[in-house]
Design an enzyme around this catalytic site. Structure first.
Site, PDB file in Angstrom:
ATOM      1  N   ASP A  75     -13.215   7.702  -2.382  1.00 43.50           N
ATOM      2  CA  ASP A  75     -12.923   7.221  -3.732  1.00 43.50           C
ATOM      3  C   ASP A  75     -13.778   7.945  -4.764  1.00 43.50           C
ATOM      4  OD1 ASP A  75     -10.938   5.327  -3.157  1.00 43.50           O
ATOM      5  OD2 ASP A  75     -12.403   3.740  -2.776  1.00 43.50           O
TER       6      ASP A  75
ATOM      7  N   GLY B 190     -15.535  -4.006 -15.808  1.00 47.13           N
ATOM      8  CA  GLY B 190     -15.518  -4.697 -14.533  1.00 47.13           C
ATOM      9  C   GLY B 190     -16.704  -4.345 -13.653  1.00 47.13           C
ATOM     10  N   ALA B 191     -16.767  -5.024 -12.503  1.00 47.74           N
ATOM     11  CA  ALA B 191     -17.842  -4.810 -11.532  1.00 47.74           C
ATOM     12  C   ALA B 191     -17.231  -4.906 -10.141  1.00 47.74           C
ATOM     13  CB  ALA B 191     -18.951  -5.844 -11.726  1.00 47.74           C
ATOM     14  N   GLY B 192     -18.042  -4.764  -9.122  1.00 47.48           N
ATOM     15  CA  GLY B 192     -17.530  -4.835  -7.760  1.00 47.48           C
ATOM     16  C   GLY B 192     -17.525  -3.482  -7.084  1.00 47.48           C
TER      17      GLY B 192
ATOM     18  N   LYS C 145     -13.950  -2.871   2.717  1.00 48.06           N
ATOM     19  CA  LYS C 145     -14.732  -1.674   2.424  1.00 48.06           C
ATOM     20  C   LYS C 145     -16.222  -1.820   2.718  1.00 48.06           C
ATOM     21  CE  LYS C 145     -11.606   0.402  -0.975  1.00 48.06           C
ATOM     22  NZ  LYS C 145     -11.512   1.024  -2.324  1.00 48.06           N
TER      23      LYS C 145
ATOM     24  N   GLU D 289     -23.406  10.378   3.380  1.00 45.36           N
ATOM     25  CA  GLU D 289     -24.327  10.148   2.264  1.00 45.36           C
ATOM     26  C   GLU D 289     -23.600   9.485   1.096  1.00 45.36           C
ATOM     27  OE1 GLU D 289     -27.143  12.810  -0.749  1.00 45.36           O
ATOM     28  OE2 GLU D 289     -26.493  13.640   1.160  1.00 45.36           O
TER      29      GLU D 289
ATOM     30  N   SER E  26       0.823  -1.206   0.000  1.00 46.39           N
ATOM     31  CA  SER E  26       0.000   0.000   0.000  1.00 46.39           C
ATOM     32  C   SER E  26       0.860   1.261   0.000  1.00 46.39           C
ATOM     33  CB  SER E  26      -0.914   0.017   1.228  1.00 46.39           C
ATOM     34  OG  SER E  26      -1.590   1.254   1.335  1.00 46.39           O
TER      35      SER E  26
ATOM     36  N   GLU F  64     -24.792 -12.276 -12.774  1.00 51.31           N
ATOM     37  CA  GLU F  64     -24.860 -11.818 -11.389  1.00 51.31           C
ATOM     38  C   GLU F  64     -24.242 -10.421 -11.251  1.00 51.31           C
ATOM     39  OE1 GLU F  64     -23.344 -13.142  -6.899  1.00 51.31           O
ATOM     40  OE2 GLU F  64     -22.811 -14.344  -8.654  1.00 51.31           O
TER      41      GLU F  64
ATOM     42  N   SER G 172      -0.495   4.177   0.779  1.00 51.22           N
ATOM     43  CA  SER G 172      -1.150   5.139   1.667  1.00 51.22           C
ATOM     44  C   SER G 172      -0.213   5.730   2.717  1.00 51.22           C
ATOM     45  CB  SER G 172      -2.365   4.491   2.336  1.00 51.22           C
ATOM     46  OG  SER G 172      -3.379   4.253   1.385  1.00 51.22           O
TER      47      SER G 172
ATOM     48  N   ASN H  97     -14.238   3.591   2.517  1.00 46.76           N
ATOM     49  CA  ASN H  97     -12.778   3.485   2.459  1.00 46.76           C
ATOM     50  C   ASN H  97     -12.106   4.379   3.507  1.00 46.76           C
ATOM     51  OD1 ASN H  97     -13.082   6.082   1.276  1.00 46.76           O
ATOM     52  ND2 ASN H  97     -11.213   5.790   0.077  1.00 46.76           N
TER      53      ASN H  97
END
Length: 279
Positions: A109, A132-134, A72, A84, A21, A160, A23, A93
């Protein structure tokens, strides 16, 4: 009341895996620039099972936490309040510890994506595509809700995942159409393409980049550039990278946790670039 340089406070990023990471590099650079010499920022390997216990051990010196995968959504039951923005995609996050003890879950994010695009002059688009998804894709969809005036096409690998993206579209009031990943080459002709897939997932698409591509936002930053981003740039298209997102979401985290604004985006980006170059 803004944090004072004499306040000894702690913050950290949690996730699994977490060793790579960036960060800590970004947040520590911000602390140096802001004169917060008594602030510290660490990283901890924490999975979903260990997360509740980690929270139980936190003292009053803690100012906030950054969260990466797979935490997350797992963190939501552990916070007292959701912003919100975080509630809109059920993805957190950032956790900020308020002075009254409340744990507030937020999502930087989404505004971070918007800020990264705005930095490159992208204020509004009339359509977009998501690869992509998620959790990251839902955040991308929430960012597009702020800047996209028309249809968003999400290219996914299963029905899905397609159903999930349509659900988020309805919830965020975004016109979402889903398409099969086998047709993902078509995405590359959109005015804005946001790639939210793991490393290597879009490599096969690099050969399909059009001669005059528009804008690609690839959320990866290591390894960088991805094959898709490299080809896109070679053809003269605008590329927004994962480091851009990482910096802008971290800027917002620093401001939320420290009470200091604006955070030093230039120093944070420089620190991130140096860390990546040295890997």
């Amino acid at each position: 009341m803004p944090a004072r340089a004499t306040d000894a406070r702690r913050a950290a990023v949690l996730g699994s895996p977490i060793a790579h990471s960036l960060s800590p590099v970004l947040h520590r650079a911000a602390y140096r620039e802001l004169g917060l010499d008594d602030w510290s920022y660490d990283r901890f390997e924490v999975d979903e099972e260990a997360l509740p216990g980690f929270f139980e051990g936190l003292g009053t010196e803690w100012a906030g936490l950054s969260l990466t995968m797979p935490l997350k959504r797992a963190v939501i039951p552990l916070v007292d309040e959701l912003s919100e923005t975080a509630a809109s995609v059920e993805t957190v996050n950032t956790v900020v510890f308020a002075k009254d003890g409340r744990r507030v879950g937020d999502n930087t994010d989404i505004p971070g994506m918007v800020a990264a695009l705005r930095e490159r002059g992208i204020e509004q688009v009339d359509s977009a595509a998501i690869l992509g998804a998620g959790a990251t894709a839902s955040s991308a969809l929430a960012a597009l809700a702020r800047i996209c005036t028309g249809e968003v096409v999400a290219y996914v690998r299963s029905e899905e995942r397609a159903a999930e993206m349509r659900h988020w579209g309805e919830r965020l009031d975004v016109e979402v159409r889903t398409a099969d990943w086998a047709d993902a080459e078509q995405a590359l002709r959109a005015p804005l393409v946001i790639a939210t897939t793991p490393a290597g997932a879009t490599d096969a698409l690099a050969g399909a980049v059009p001669e005059r591509p528009a804008t690609l936002f690839d959320v990866l930053y290591d390894p960088w550039p991805t094959e898709l981003a490299a080809r896109w740039s070679a053809y003269g298209g605008a590329v927004v990278g994962g480091l851009d997102l990482l910096v802008h979401q971290a800027v917002l985290q620093v401001e939320l946790m420290t009470g200091r604004s604006p955070a030093p985006v230039g120093a944070m980006r420089k620190a991130g670039e140096h860390a990546l170059a040295s890997r």
